[in-house]
Structures are given as C-alpha cells and as structure tokens.
Scaffold this active site. Structure first.
Site, PDB file in Angstrom:
ATOM      1  N   LYS A   1     -15.534  29.680  50.890  1.00 31.92           N
ATOM      2  CA  LYS A   1     -16.605  30.625  51.224  1.00 31.92           C
ATOM      3  C   LYS A   1     -16.388  31.967  50.506  1.00 31.92           C
ATOM      4  O   LYS A   1     -15.323  32.201  49.924  1.00 31.92           O
ATOM      5  CB  LYS A   1     -16.648  30.783  52.745  1.00 31.92           C
TER       6      LYS A   1
ATOM      7  N   TYR B   1     -26.693  24.392  56.233  1.00 25.32           N
ATOM      8  CA  TYR B   1     -26.352  24.535  57.645  1.00 25.32           C
ATOM      9  C   TYR B   1     -27.523  24.193  58.569  1.00 25.32           C
ATOM     10  O   TYR B   1     -27.570  24.677  59.717  1.00 25.32           O
ATOM     11  CB  TYR B   1     -25.849  25.956  57.921  1.00 25.32           C
TER      12      TYR B   1
ATOM     13  N   PHE C   1     -25.550  32.367  65.963  1.00 23.82           N
ATOM     14  CA  PHE C   1     -24.872  32.944  64.807  1.00 23.82           C
ATOM     15  C   PHE C   1     -25.464  32.473  63.478  1.00 23.82           C
ATOM     16  O   PHE C   1     -24.940  32.822  62.411  1.00 23.82           O
ATOM     17  CB  PHE C   1     -23.365  32.630  64.857  1.00 23.82           C
TER      18      PHE C   1
ATOM     19  N   ARG D   1     -10.008  18.056  56.841  1.00 22.86           N
ATOM     20  CA  ARG D   1     -10.207  18.975  57.974  1.00 22.86           C
ATOM     21  C   ARG D   1      -8.880  19.353  58.634  1.00 22.86           C
ATOM     22  O   ARG D   1      -8.736  20.445  59.172  1.00 22.86           O
ATOM     23  CB  ARG D   1     -11.202  18.402  58.973  1.00 22.86           C
TER      24      ARG D   1
ATOM     25  N   THR E   1     -11.912  25.213  63.348  1.00 23.76           N
ATOM     26  CA  THR E   1     -12.999  26.111  62.918  1.00 23.76           C
ATOM     27  C   THR E   1     -12.710  27.563  63.276  1.00 23.76           C
ATOM     28  O   THR E   1     -12.925  28.462  62.472  1.00 23.76           O
ATOM     29  CB  THR E   1     -14.322  25.675  63.585  1.00 23.76           C
TER      30      THR E   1
ATOM     31  N   ARG F   1      -6.900  27.848  57.405  1.00 30.08           N
ATOM     32  CA  ARG F   1      -7.409  28.908  58.287  1.00 30.08           C
ATOM     33  C   ARG F   1      -6.288  29.527  59.118  1.00 30.08           C
ATOM     34  O   ARG F   1      -6.288  30.726  59.393  1.00 30.08           O
ATOM     35  CB  ARG F   1      -8.511  28.356  59.195  1.00 30.08           C
TER      36      ARG F   1
ATOM     37  N   ASN G   1     -14.172  32.479  58.068  1.00 32.41           N
ATOM     38  CA  ASN G   1     -13.104  31.480  58.168  1.00 32.41           C
ATOM     39  C   ASN G   1     -12.779  30.764  56.857  1.00 32.41           C
ATOM     40  O   ASN G   1     -12.251  29.656  56.853  1.00 32.41           O
ATOM     41  CB  ASN G   1     -13.383  30.504  59.314  1.00 32.41           C
TER      42      ASN G   1
HETATM   43  P1  CMP Z   1     -17.918  25.621  59.020  1.00 33.23           P
HETATM   44  O1  CMP Z   1     -16.796  24.667  58.992  1.00 33.23           O
HETATM   45  O2  CMP Z   1     -18.529  26.030  57.735  1.00 33.23           O
HETATM   46  O3  CMP Z   1     -19.060  25.027  59.961  1.00 33.23           O
HETATM   47  C1  CMP Z   1     -20.017  25.849  60.568  1.00 33.23           C
HETATM   48  C2  CMP Z   1     -19.697  27.312  60.453  1.00 33.23           C
HETATM   49  O4  CMP Z   1     -20.355  28.128  61.388  1.00 33.23           O
HETATM   50  C3  CMP Z   1     -18.230  27.505  60.760  1.00 33.23           C
HETATM   51  O5  CMP Z   1     -17.439  26.975  59.759  1.00 33.23           O
HETATM   52  C4  CMP Z   1     -18.188  29.010  60.941  1.00 33.23           C
HETATM   53  O6  CMP Z   1     -18.147  29.690  59.698  1.00 33.23           O
HETATM   54  C5  CMP Z   1     -19.539  29.258  61.589  1.00 33.23           C
HETATM   55  N1  CMP Z   1     -19.399  29.447  63.025  1.00 33.23           N
HETATM   56  C6  CMP Z   1     -19.170  28.499  63.963  1.00 33.23           C
HETATM   57  N2  CMP Z   1     -19.120  29.044  65.183  1.00 33.23           N
HETATM   58  C7  CMP Z   1     -19.348  30.368  65.019  1.00 33.23           C
HETATM   59  C8  CMP Z   1     -19.436  31.468  65.905  1.00 33.23           C
HETATM   60  N3  CMP Z   1     -19.253  31.308  67.212  1.00 33.23           N
HETATM   61  N4  CMP Z   1     -19.674  32.695  65.382  1.00 33.23           N
HETATM   62  C9  CMP Z   1     -19.831  32.851  64.057  1.00 33.23           C
HETATM   63  N5  CMP Z   1     -19.769  31.836  63.160  1.00 33.23           N
HETATM   64  C10 CMP Z   1     -19.522  30.621  63.641  1.00 33.23           C
END
Ligand code: CMP
Length: 144
Positions: free
Chosen positions: A10, A50, A58, A86, A92, A103, A113
């Site tokens: 990212k 997404y 969010f 993963r 996450t 992470r 993240n």
């Molecule tokens: P990713 O693995 O790209 O999958 C979905 C993304 O949404 C996740 O990583 C985060 O970057 C984002 N995300 C998930 N939960 C939240 C949250 N509670 N607040 C902000 N961003 C989020």
C-alpha cells in the site's frame, strides 16, 4: 495450475521504502513472483478492488488511503500461497499481528497497515484479473 495470490504494498509501505524488504520475505519463503508493477490507481479502481467493503464505515477513508500514492501490485505463486501469504503478512489489525509478520514488524495502525493479500483463492482470482488484465509472466523452467 499452481496457486496464485494477489499482494499489494500500500502507499504507506511504498513511501516508507519497505518494498525490497517485503519482496524479500516472499522470495525467501520460496514463492515465485509472477507479476509486479508500481501503479497509482484512481478512486473508481480502488472502489472496485474493495467493492465487498463498500458498506463499511471506513470505506471512504480506505479508498482515500489507497489512492494517496503509488502501490506495488504483485502476483505470487506457490503451494498454499494464499494462506501462507496471509501468515507472512500478519493479522489485519497491526495491534494483533505477531512480531515476525510484516504488519507485526512494520505497522501500528489498521488504517495504515502497509500491505494487502487476497483472503481466498476465489478473491485472488478476481483481484489478479482486476489488477493484471494483461496477464502474468511465465518463468522458463530452465532458469528456475
Ligand atoms: P486489507 O487486507 O487491505 O483488507 C481490507 C482493508 O480495510 C484492511 O486491509 C485495512 O486496510 C482496512 N480496514 C479494515 N478494517 C478497518 C478499520 N476498522 N478501520 C480502517 N481501515 C480498516
């Protein structure tokens, strides 16, 4: 065919110069790089990537984050690469990701993240089709 996954570094990961470190972790594990590009995407594209999260509170912030700078889009291949990818990435929420994971080592904030990895073989198939409509690259077996 051998399993593939979509991995994206990212904007924060690229900005913080974590690209080499992240690629190195996937390479050293034994996975094969099949696609790689540095790209900036627009909000329509980020929303498509997404789409499953469009109802989340969010979502708009997530799209703003992903379009805030270039990302590194990759396809990695190998046995169990979706799940193991993963595991390498970590949970996450960086608050829950173990040290030794990407992470866990490099992030503190769920909204920043560093990296994305497909969550299933089916998501991987869709994400690879979205990000690499031109297709991926074959290794010549004599060089591997
Ligand atoms: P990713 O693995 O790209 O999958 C979905 C993304 O949404 C996740 O990583 C985060 O970057 C984002 N995300 C998930 N939960 C939240 C949250 N509670 N607040 C902000 N961003 C989020």
């Amino acid at each position: 065919a051998m399993e593939q996954t979509f991995i994206m570094i990212k904007p924060d990961g690229a900005q913080r110069c974590l690209v080499g470190e992240i690629i190195s972790r996937f390479e050293k594990k034994g996975f094969s790089l099949r696609g790689l590009k540095l790209v900036s995407v627009d909000s329509a594209f980020a929303e498509k990537h997404y789409a499953d999260l469009s109802a989340k509170p969010f979502f708009n912030g997530l799209v703003e984050y992903i379009i805030s700078g270039p990302v590194v889009a990759m396809v990695w291949e190998g046995k169990g690469v979706v799940k193991t990818g993963r595991t390498i990435i970590g949970a996450t929420n960086p608050a829950d990701s173990a040290p030794g994971t990407i992470r866990g080592d490099f992030a503190v904030d769920i909204g920043r993240n560093v990296i994305h990895g497909s969550d299933s073989v089916e998501s991987a198939r869709k994400e690879i089709a979205l990000w690499f409509p031109e297709g991926v690259v074959e290794w010549q077996s004599s060089l591997r």
